[in-house]
Design a protein around this motif. Structure first.
Motif, PDB file in Angstrom:
ATOM      1  N   MET A   1      64.826  16.425 -30.123  1.00  0.00           N
ATOM      2  CA  MET A   1      65.007  15.692 -28.879  1.00  0.00           C
ATOM      3  C   MET A   1      64.061  14.507 -28.839  1.00  0.00           C
ATOM      4  SD  MET A   1      64.424  17.205 -25.094  1.00  0.00           S
ATOM      5  CE  MET A   1      63.944  16.133 -23.807  1.00  0.00           C
ATOM      6  N   ASN A   2      64.603  13.340 -28.610  1.00  0.00           N
ATOM      7  CA  ASN A   2      63.779  12.140 -28.475  1.00  0.00           C
ATOM      8  C   ASN A   2      63.573  11.852 -27.004  1.00  0.00           C
ATOM      9  OD1 ASN A   2      63.707  11.828 -31.221  1.00  0.00           O
ATOM     10  ND2 ASN A   2      65.403  10.405 -31.296  1.00  0.00           N
ATOM     11  N   GLY A   3      62.362  11.490 -26.640  1.00  0.00           N
ATOM     12  CA  GLY A   3      62.046  11.170 -25.254  1.00  0.00           C
ATOM     13  C   GLY A   3      61.240   9.900 -25.204  1.00  0.00           C
ATOM     14  N   GLU A   4      60.577   9.713 -24.101  1.00  0.00           N
ATOM     15  CA  GLU A   4      59.727   8.551 -23.918  1.00  0.00           C
ATOM     16  C   GLU A   4      58.352   9.003 -23.461  1.00  0.00           C
ATOM     17  OE1 GLU A   4      62.950   5.186 -22.496  1.00  0.00           O
ATOM     18  OE2 GLU A   4      61.842   6.282 -20.968  1.00  0.00           O
ATOM     19  N   CYS A   5      57.386   8.154 -23.719  1.00  0.00           N
ATOM     20  CA  CYS A   5      56.030   8.354 -23.224  1.00  0.00           C
ATOM     21  C   CYS A   5      55.691   7.123 -22.386  1.00  0.00           C
ATOM     22  CB  CYS A   5      55.046   8.492 -24.377  1.00  0.00           C
ATOM     23  SG  CYS A   5      53.330   8.586 -23.842  1.00  0.00           S
ATOM     24  N   HIS A   6      55.397   7.358 -21.109  1.00  0.00           N
ATOM     25  CA  HIS A   6      55.043   6.276 -20.191  1.00  0.00           C
ATOM     26  C   HIS A   6      53.560   6.383 -19.852  1.00  0.00           C
ATOM     27  CE1 HIS A   6      59.149   4.909 -19.002  1.00  0.00           C
ATOM     28  NE2 HIS A   6      59.437   6.066 -19.568  1.00  0.00           N
ATOM     29  N   ILE A   7      52.853   5.278 -20.012  1.00  0.00           N
ATOM     30  CA  ILE A   7      51.442   5.218 -19.649  1.00  0.00           C
ATOM     31  C   ILE A   7      51.294   4.086 -18.635  1.00  0.00           C
ATOM     32  CG2 ILE A   7      49.088   4.801 -20.443  1.00  0.00           C
ATOM     33  CD1 ILE A   7      49.993   5.961 -23.146  1.00  0.00           C
ATOM     34  N   SER A   8      50.722   4.427 -17.494  1.00  0.00           N
ATOM     35  CA  SER A   8      50.566   3.458 -16.406  1.00  0.00           C
ATOM     36  C   SER A   8      49.144   3.510 -15.890  1.00  0.00           C
ATOM     37  CB  SER A   8      51.509   3.797 -15.247  1.00  0.00           C
ATOM     38  OG  SER A   8      52.833   3.915 -15.697  1.00  0.00           O
ATOM     39  N   SER A   9      48.698   2.389 -15.336  1.00  0.00           N
ATOM     40  CA  SER A   9      47.398   2.387 -14.663  1.00  0.00           C
ATOM     41  C   SER A   9      47.565   1.828 -13.265  1.00  0.00           C
ATOM     42  CB  SER A   9      46.357   1.592 -15.454  1.00  0.00           C
ATOM     43  OG  SER A   9      46.716   0.230 -15.495  1.00  0.00           O
ATOM     44  N   LEU A  10      46.723   2.341 -12.371  1.00  0.00           N
ATOM     45  CA  LEU A  10      46.778   1.976 -10.964  1.00  0.00           C
ATOM     46  C   LEU A  10      45.381   1.708 -10.455  1.00  0.00           C
ATOM     47  CD1 LEU A  10      48.646   5.166  -9.688  1.00  0.00           C
ATOM     48  CD2 LEU A  10      49.747   3.092 -10.448  1.00  0.00           C
ATOM     49  N   VAL A  11      45.303   0.931  -9.398  1.00  0.00           N
ATOM     50  CA  VAL A  11      44.098   0.865  -8.589  1.00  0.00           C
ATOM     51  C   VAL A  11      44.481   1.486  -7.251  1.00  0.00           C
ATOM     52  CG1 VAL A  11      42.417  -0.601  -7.426  1.00  0.00           C
ATOM     53  CG2 VAL A  11      43.180  -1.174  -9.736  1.00  0.00           C
ATOM     54  N   VAL A  12      43.728   2.505  -6.854  1.00  0.00           N
ATOM     55  CA  VAL A  12      43.991   3.201  -5.603  1.00  0.00           C
ATOM     56  C   VAL A  12      42.862   2.879  -4.633  1.00  0.00           C
ATOM     57  CG1 VAL A  12      44.320   5.448  -4.511  1.00  0.00           C
ATOM     58  CG2 VAL A  12      45.223   5.048  -6.821  1.00  0.00           C
ATOM     59  N   HIS A  13      43.195   2.143  -3.579  1.00  0.00           N
ATOM     60  CA  HIS A  13      42.218   1.801  -2.539  1.00  0.00           C
ATOM     61  C   HIS A  13      42.216   2.928  -1.519  1.00  0.00           C
ATOM     62  CE1 HIS A  13      41.593  -2.499  -3.624  1.00  0.00           C
ATOM     63  NE2 HIS A  13      42.714  -2.255  -4.256  1.00  0.00           N
ATOM     64  N   SER A  14      41.035   3.434  -1.223  1.00  0.00           N
ATOM     65  CA  SER A  14      40.946   4.573  -0.310  1.00  0.00           C
ATOM     66  C   SER A  14      39.883   4.337   0.755  1.00  0.00           C
ATOM     67  CB  SER A  14      40.620   5.840  -1.090  1.00  0.00           C
ATOM     68  OG  SER A  14      39.388   5.704  -1.752  1.00  0.00           O
TER      69      SER A  14
ATOM     70  N   ASN B   1      54.230   7.146  -5.500  1.00  0.00           N
ATOM     71  CA  ASN B   1      54.585   7.433  -4.103  1.00  0.00           C
ATOM     72  C   ASN B   1      53.770   8.594  -3.560  1.00  0.00           C
ATOM     73  OD1 ASN B   1      56.452   5.361  -3.905  1.00  0.00           O
ATOM     74  ND2 ASN B   1      58.181   6.664  -4.465  1.00  0.00           N
ATOM     75  N   ALA B   2      53.595   9.641  -4.359  1.00  0.00           N
ATOM     76  CA  ALA B   2      52.811  10.800  -3.919  1.00  0.00           C
ATOM     77  C   ALA B   2      51.369  10.398  -3.615  1.00  0.00           C
ATOM     78  CB  ALA B   2      52.848  11.896  -4.980  1.00  0.00           C
ATOM     79  N   ILE B   3      50.800   9.538  -4.467  1.00  0.00           N
ATOM     80  CA  ILE B   3      49.423   9.075  -4.252  1.00  0.00           C
ATOM     81  C   ILE B   3      49.350   8.226  -2.990  1.00  0.00           C
ATOM     82  CG2 ILE B   3      47.600   7.577  -5.174  1.00  0.00           C
ATOM     83  CD1 ILE B   3      48.464   8.648  -8.001  1.00  0.00           C
ATOM     84  N   GLN B   4      50.316   7.330  -2.806  1.00  0.00           N
ATOM     85  CA  GLN B   4      50.300   6.458  -1.628  1.00  0.00           C
ATOM     86  C   GLN B   4      50.405   7.239  -0.323  1.00  0.00           C
ATOM     87  OE1 GLN B   4      53.368   3.467  -2.718  1.00  0.00           O
ATOM     88  NE2 GLN B   4      51.702   2.011  -2.451  1.00  0.00           N
ATOM     89  N   LEU B   5      51.043   8.402  -0.365  1.00  0.00           N
ATOM     90  CA  LEU B   5      51.235   9.198   0.843  1.00  0.00           C
ATOM     91  C   LEU B   5      50.055  10.115   1.166  1.00  0.00           C
ATOM     92  CD1 LEU B   5      55.008  10.095   0.437  1.00  0.00           C
ATOM     93  CD2 LEU B   5      53.981   8.445   2.030  1.00  0.00           C
TER      94      LEU B   5
ATOM     95  N   ALA C   1      46.228   2.007  -0.310  1.00  0.00           N
ATOM     96  CA  ALA C   1      47.222   1.398  -1.197  1.00  0.00           C
ATOM     97  C   ALA C   1      47.046   1.940  -2.602  1.00  0.00           C
ATOM     98  CB  ALA C   1      47.071  -0.113  -1.213  1.00  0.00           C
ATOM     99  N   ALA C   2      48.157   2.063  -3.300  1.00  0.00           N
ATOM    100  CA  ALA C   2      48.145   2.411  -4.728  1.00  0.00           C
ATOM    101  C   ALA C   2      48.948   1.322  -5.430  1.00  0.00           C
ATOM    102  CB  ALA C   2      48.751   3.784  -4.962  1.00  0.00           C
ATOM    103  N   THR C   3      48.274   0.525  -6.249  1.00  0.00           N
ATOM    104  CA  THR C   3      48.889  -0.650  -6.858  1.00  0.00           C
ATOM    105  C   THR C   3      49.018  -0.468  -8.358  1.00  0.00           C
ATOM    106  OG1 THR C   3      47.836  -2.009  -5.160  1.00  0.00           O
ATOM    107  CG2 THR C   3      48.692  -3.155  -7.094  1.00  0.00           C
ATOM    108  N   LEU C   4      50.244  -0.604  -8.858  1.00  0.00           N
ATOM    109  CA  LEU C   4      50.494  -0.526 -10.290  1.00  0.00           C
ATOM    110  C   LEU C   4      49.917  -1.767 -10.958  1.00  0.00           C
ATOM    111  CD1 LEU C   4      51.972   0.953 -12.649  1.00  0.00           C
ATOM    112  CD2 LEU C   4      53.946  -0.488 -12.106  1.00  0.00           C
ATOM    113  N   VAL C   5      49.088  -1.563 -11.980  1.00  0.00           N
ATOM    114  CA  VAL C   5      48.452  -2.672 -12.686  1.00  0.00           C
ATOM    115  C   VAL C   5      49.079  -2.853 -14.066  1.00  0.00           C
ATOM    116  CG1 VAL C   5      46.278  -3.532 -13.634  1.00  0.00           C
ATOM    117  CG2 VAL C   5      46.294  -2.312 -11.450  1.00  0.00           C
ATOM    118  N   PHE C   6      49.456  -1.739 -14.707  1.00  0.00           N
ATOM    119  CA  PHE C   6      49.962  -1.782 -16.079  1.00  0.00           C
ATOM    120  C   PHE C   6      50.943  -0.653 -16.279  1.00  0.00           C
ATOM    121  CE2 PHE C   6      49.654  -0.255 -20.469  1.00  0.00           C
ATOM    122  CZ  PHE C   6      49.939  -1.405 -21.183  1.00  0.00           C
ATOM    123  N   HIS C   7      52.016  -0.922 -17.028  1.00  0.00           N
ATOM    124  CA  HIS C   7      52.972   0.122 -17.393  1.00  0.00           C
ATOM    125  C   HIS C   7      53.472  -0.167 -18.796  1.00  0.00           C
ATOM    126  CE1 HIS C   7      57.211   1.820 -17.327  1.00  0.00           C
ATOM    127  NE2 HIS C   7      56.404   2.866 -17.324  1.00  0.00           N
ATOM    128  N   HIS C   8      53.405   0.834 -19.653  1.00  0.00           N
ATOM    129  CA  HIS C   8      53.879   0.719 -21.029  1.00  0.00           C
ATOM    130  C   HIS C   8      54.657   1.981 -21.366  1.00  0.00           C
ATOM    131  CE1 HIS C   8      53.926  -0.146 -25.324  1.00  0.00           C
ATOM    132  NE2 HIS C   8      53.580   1.106 -25.508  1.00  0.00           N
TER     133      HIS C   8
END
Length: 85
Positions: free
Chosen positions: A1-14, A60-64, A70-77
């Protein structure tokens, strides 16, 4: 089975007075790591997921979370994951 690997970074202001509780709640989310920012309330967070939908769900879970401003996506690969033989 072939899948994908997603790596993302966020800045979460709290909210500064809720940083400890927010960190605890974020760490409970699968595939999430916190890499700093505790002292300022601007958390540096990475996500490792199998699908793009999971990236969106986790952001979305983090933002809630209570105390998150705020939870802001900075990078997604992403790239395909090859099955090992």
């Amino acid at each position: 089975m072939n899948g994908e690997c997603h790596i993302s970074s966020l800045v979460v202001h709290s909210r500064p007075d809720q940083v400890s509780a927010i960190i605890e709640r974020i760490r409970a989310i699968e595939g999430v790591e916190i890499h700093g920012g505790q002292e300022t309330g601007k958390l540096i967070v990475t996500l490792e997921t199998e699908t793009e939908d999971q990236v969106v769900e986790r952001i979305n879970a983090i933002q809630l979370l209570e105390g998150v401003l705020a939870a802001t996506l900075v990078f997604h690969h992403f790239e395909p994951v090859q099955e090992r033989e």
